[in-house]
Motif scaffolding. Structure first.
Motif, PDB file in Angstrom:
ATOM      1  N   GLU A   1       0.813  -1.214   0.000  1.00  0.00           N
ATOM      2  CA  GLU A   1       0.000   0.000   0.000  1.00  0.00           C
ATOM      3  C   GLU A   1       0.848   1.266   0.000  1.00  0.00           C
ATOM      4  O   GLU A   1       0.465   2.289  -0.581  1.00  0.00           O
ATOM      5  CB  GLU A   1      -0.937  -0.006   1.209  1.00  0.00           C
ATOM      6  N   SER A   2       2.024   1.190   0.625  1.00  0.00           N
ATOM      7  CA  SER A   2       2.895   2.371   0.700  1.00  0.00           C
ATOM      8  C   SER A   2       3.705   2.601  -0.569  1.00  0.00           C
ATOM      9  O   SER A   2       4.375   3.621  -0.712  1.00  0.00           O
ATOM     10  CB  SER A   2       3.859   2.236   1.882  1.00  0.00           C
ATOM     11  N   GLY A   3       3.641   1.646  -1.507  1.00  0.00           N
ATOM     12  CA  GLY A   3       4.446   1.759  -2.717  1.00  0.00           C
ATOM     13  C   GLY A   3       3.848   2.729  -3.722  1.00  0.00           C
ATOM     14  O   GLY A   3       2.651   2.991  -3.737  1.00  0.00           O
ATOM     15  N   GLU A   4       4.710   3.260  -4.594  1.00  0.00           N
ATOM     16  CA  GLU A   4       4.287   4.182  -5.638  1.00  0.00           C
ATOM     17  C   GLU A   4       4.843   3.673  -6.957  1.00  0.00           C
ATOM     18  O   GLU A   4       6.042   3.779  -7.225  1.00  0.00           O
ATOM     19  CB  GLU A   4       4.802   5.589  -5.333  1.00  0.00           C
ATOM     20  N   VAL A   5       3.969   3.096  -7.775  1.00  0.00           N
ATOM     21  CA  VAL A   5       4.384   2.501  -9.041  1.00  0.00           C
ATOM     22  C   VAL A   5       3.575   3.125 -10.171  1.00  0.00           C
ATOM     23  O   VAL A   5       2.342   3.194 -10.105  1.00  0.00           O
ATOM     24  CB  VAL A   5       4.196   0.972  -9.043  1.00  0.00           C
ATOM     25  N   LEU A   6       4.271   3.579 -11.199  1.00  0.00           N
ATOM     26  CA  LEU A   6       3.651   4.140 -12.405  1.00  0.00           C
ATOM     27  C   LEU A   6       3.825   3.138 -13.536  1.00  0.00           C
ATOM     28  O   LEU A   6       4.951   2.715 -13.828  1.00  0.00           O
ATOM     29  CB  LEU A   6       4.314   5.461 -12.783  1.00  0.00           C
ATOM     30  N   THR A   7       2.730   2.737 -14.152  1.00  0.00           N
ATOM     31  CA  THR A   7       2.754   1.727 -15.208  1.00  0.00           C
ATOM     32  C   THR A   7       2.533   2.391 -16.562  1.00  0.00           C
ATOM     33  O   THR A   7       1.499   3.012 -16.796  1.00  0.00           O
ATOM     34  CB  THR A   7       1.664   0.671 -14.958  1.00  0.00           C
ATOM     35  N   VAL A   8       3.529   2.267 -17.437  1.00  0.00           N
ATOM     36  CA  VAL A   8       3.475   2.861 -18.771  1.00  0.00           C
ATOM     37  C   VAL A   8       3.231   1.757 -19.799  1.00  0.00           C
ATOM     38  O   VAL A   8       3.860   0.692 -19.743  1.00  0.00           O
ATOM     39  CB  VAL A   8       4.786   3.609 -19.086  1.00  0.00           C
ATOM     40  N   ASP A   9       2.335   2.017 -20.715  1.00  0.00           N
ATOM     41  CA  ASP A   9       1.988   1.008 -21.714  1.00  0.00           C
ATOM     42  C   ASP A   9       1.572   1.727 -22.997  1.00  0.00           C
ATOM     43  O   ASP A   9       1.414   2.952 -23.013  1.00  0.00           O
ATOM     44  CB  ASP A   9       0.844   0.140 -21.195  1.00  0.00           C
ATOM     45  N   SER A  10       1.402   0.968 -24.073  1.00  0.00           N
ATOM     46  CA  SER A  10       0.979   1.556 -25.342  1.00  0.00           C
ATOM     47  C   SER A  10       0.423   0.478 -26.243  1.00  0.00           C
ATOM     48  O   SER A  10       0.391  -0.709 -25.877  1.00  0.00           O
ATOM     49  CB  SER A  10       2.166   2.243 -26.036  1.00  0.00           C
ATOM     50  N   LEU A  11       0.010   0.890 -27.435  1.00  0.00           N
ATOM     51  CA  LEU A  11      -0.482  -0.050 -28.444  1.00  0.00           C
ATOM     52  C   LEU A  11       0.571  -0.318 -29.511  1.00  0.00           C
ATOM     53  O   LEU A  11       0.255  -0.644 -30.653  1.00  0.00           O
ATOM     54  CB  LEU A  11      -1.760   0.496 -29.084  1.00  0.00           C
ATOM     55  N   LYS A  12       1.847  -0.190 -29.123  1.00  0.00           N
ATOM     56  CA  LYS A  12       2.934  -0.436 -30.071  1.00  0.00           C
ATOM     57  C   LYS A  12       2.854  -1.839 -30.663  1.00  0.00           C
ATOM     58  O   LYS A  12       3.236  -2.064 -31.818  1.00  0.00           O
ATOM     59  CB  LYS A  12       4.275  -0.230 -29.372  1.00  0.00           C
ATOM     60  N   GLY A  13       2.371  -2.798 -29.874  1.00  0.00           N
ATOM     61  CA  GLY A  13       2.286  -4.170 -30.367  1.00  0.00           C
ATOM     62  C   GLY A  13       1.299  -4.348 -31.498  1.00  0.00           C
ATOM     63  O   GLY A  13       1.375  -5.336 -32.234  1.00  0.00           O
ATOM     64  N   LEU A  14       0.371  -3.403 -31.658  1.00  0.00           N
ATOM     65  CA  LEU A  14      -0.596  -3.483 -32.749  1.00  0.00           C
ATOM     66  C   LEU A  14      -0.191  -2.606 -33.925  1.00  0.00           C
ATOM     67  O   LEU A  14      -0.333  -2.995 -35.065  1.00  0.00           O
ATOM     68  CB  LEU A  14      -1.987  -3.073 -32.247  1.00  0.00           C
ATOM     69  N   TRP A  15       0.294  -1.404 -33.620  1.00  0.00           N
ATOM     70  CA  TRP A  15       0.843  -0.519 -34.650  1.00  0.00           C
ATOM     71  C   TRP A  15       1.451   0.691 -33.977  1.00  0.00           C
ATOM     72  O   TRP A  15       0.753   1.468 -33.319  1.00  0.00           O
ATOM     73  CB  TRP A  15      -0.228  -0.086 -35.650  1.00  0.00           C
ATOM     74  N   ALA A  16       2.758   0.875 -34.147  1.00  0.00           N
ATOM     75  CA  ALA A  16       3.423   2.017 -33.538  1.00  0.00           C
ATOM     76  C   ALA A  16       2.895   3.331 -34.085  1.00  0.00           C
ATOM     77  O   ALA A  16       2.905   4.354 -33.398  1.00  0.00           O
ATOM     78  CB  ALA A  16       4.942   1.919 -33.756  1.00  0.00           C
TER      79      ALA A  16
END
Length: 497
Positions: A319-334
């Motif tokens: 609960e005390s952690g701070e995580v930012l998750t980055v993602d995209s649709l590069k796998g379908l078309w950059a």
């Protein structure tokens, strides 16, 4: 100034700055002189900057020492450099740069960005690993035109946080993968790259360091370097980032961020285990260090079904952690240029303010297309995986046939092989010869500043079989030249008196 004048004492850094200097017509020494003069003209080389020693630059560029000597003499004659016994070769102190030509220069990854701007030309560039788009992108675009466009046109068009429909499906996507998420925890960005830029702006003001995996992808590292922070390297093992080394780094340096690529790490293609994700998340929380997990390659699985992948690293954080998750649709078309960052609502709000200042929000039609694709990610990734496995097998076959001395570990996912040259050969040197055979190689030194992967480079396999065959043919020709003949001898013609 004293910190700048020795930036290029190691020739590899200057070689990266010069890019594909050896292509085109004319003797090598003159092309080298022209490239260095151009760098001085646009300010990439500053007055008083010391250039590498002749032997060092010759070694890295895979040319003879006499070629570098001739180039330096040519530059001296033009007034670009001064050469004095005992003090080496320096950019003329009295020379002032002209206006920049706008070319992308600076960190080790910027040459890759410049290649995107220039286009590949005659070169086969290994600087990017982007494939053609899947047919479902066109299908989603038609659905948007048929069903969504009227509502979109009635909208004012400004959504700095992202199209609400897209934020909702992204939140549902993470919730279904074991990471409960609400739309206010999602910010839509113009690709994953922009997400990293925004996070760097939020976290790195006044910061001193960022902990990063080595190797790592150079353009991402350059985002952090632009904020003047020190990159603290942490190595990998078979399960991902080395937790013992990470614990030591977090204790010793207290970085502002930890940057990792847990799902199909670039360039190794490694998949971080669920156990390792939990260890990293708990360790970072204990040291109060925010984590940025870059999962831009999450749709590129080669070994397991997407639905069987571990949950995002953020799902394992206390609960005390701070995580930012980055993602995209590069796998379908950059080319769709849709990404996002998921994190604590307060951090997302701060990123949204910066996003608004940058562009007022990403284009809505592309986001509407993405909103129709995100619910189908697992299905589409399975289909893409079949094609990618076939291409990987073909590249491995060709390499074993033409370059049996080279070694690699088969990747869990991603779109590239991380290849090691035998016998301690430098990938920087090999890259210079490969340029002359029509291939742009990104050497391991660009991705690992510690020197631990100077004998590695990345080969993307997202190409049709006939292109892979031509690529390996050129790589093999360059390798033959390196091991048989060494550096190229290129002397200016001088009169005999």
């Amino acid at each position: 100034m004293s910190g700048e004048v020795d930036r290029f004492q190691h020739g590899a850094a200057l070689a990266t700055l010069l890019g594909d200097w050896s292509t085109g017509d004319g003797p090598l020494y003159r092309k080298l002189a022209d490239a260095i003069a151009a760098a001085a003209d646009d300010g990439s080389l500053v007055p008083g900057e010391r250039l590498p020693a002749e032997r060092e630059l010759a070694r890295v560029l895979a040319v003879s020492r006499s070629t570098v000597v001739a180039a330096y003499e040519e530059l001296r004659g033009r007034g670009v450099v001064d050469r004095r016994q005992g003090s080496g070769t320096k950019v003329n102190d009295r020379r002032r740069p002209r206006h920049s030509d706008g070319r992308v220069r600076g960190g080790r990854g910027t040459a890759i960005m410049q290649r995107l701007i220039d286009g590949p030309g005659r070169l086969i560039s290994l600087g990017y690993a982007a494939d053609a788009g899947v047919p479902e992108v066109a299908e989603a675009l038609r659905e948007v035109a048929d069903h969504d466009i009227t509502d979109l046109l009635h909208d004012a068009g400004y959504h700095p946080r992202g199209l609400p429909a897209l934020r909702e499906v992204v939140a549902r996507h993470y919730t279904n993968r074991g990471l409960p998420t609400s739309p206010d925890q999602v910010l839509v960005t113009t690709g994953a790259h922009q997400a990293l830029v925004l996070l760097a702006e939020v976290y790195l003001r006044g910061a001193s360091s960022v902990a990063v995996e080595v190797p790592s992808w150079a353009p991402c590292l350059d985002i952090f370097r632009q904020h003047g922070v020190r990159l603290v390297p942490v190595g990998l093992d078979a399960e991902g980032i080395d937790v013992r080394a990470l614990a030591e780094v977090l204790t010793r340096t207290r970085p502002a961020l930890l940057y990792v690529m847990p799902t199909f790490h670039n360039p190794t293609g490694r998949l971080m285990s669920a156990t390792r994700r939990r260890q990293v998340a708990e360790l970072a929380a204990r040291h109060e260090v925010a984590v940025v997990e870059d999962n831009a390659y999450v749709g590129h699985s080669l070994t397991v079904d997407e639905e069987a992948l571990p949950a995002p690293l953020a799902a394992y954080a206390p609960e005390s952690g701070e995580v930012l998750t980055v993602d995209s649709l590069k796998g379908l078309w950059a080319g769709l240029r849709v990404g996002w960052v998921r994190g604590p609502a307060g951090i997302i709000e701060r990123c949204a303010r910066r996003k608004a200042m940058a562009d007022l929000g990403s284009p809505l039609i592309e986001q509407a297309v993405a909103a129709r694709l995100v619910p189908r990610l697992a299905e589409l990734s399975r289909a893409r995986g079949v094609v990618q496995r076939r291409r990987l097998a073909e590249l491995e076959r060709l390499l074993r046939q033409r370059l049996p001395e080279w070694t690699w570990t088969p990747p869990d996912g991603g779109s590239s092989l991380w290849v090691r040259l035998p016998g301690g050969h430098s990938a920087d040197v090999y890259a210079q010869l490969a340029l002359r055979h029509g291939v742009e190689v990104i050497p391991g030194s660009t991705m690992d500043p510690t020197g631990g992967h100077d004998d590695h480079f990345r080969i993307p396999f997202v190409r049709p079989p006939e292109e892979l065959e031509e690529l390996v043919c050129r790589l093999a020709s360059a390798w033959t030249e390196l091991v048989r003949h060494g550096p190229h001898e290129d002397l200016p013609l001088r009169p005999v008196v």
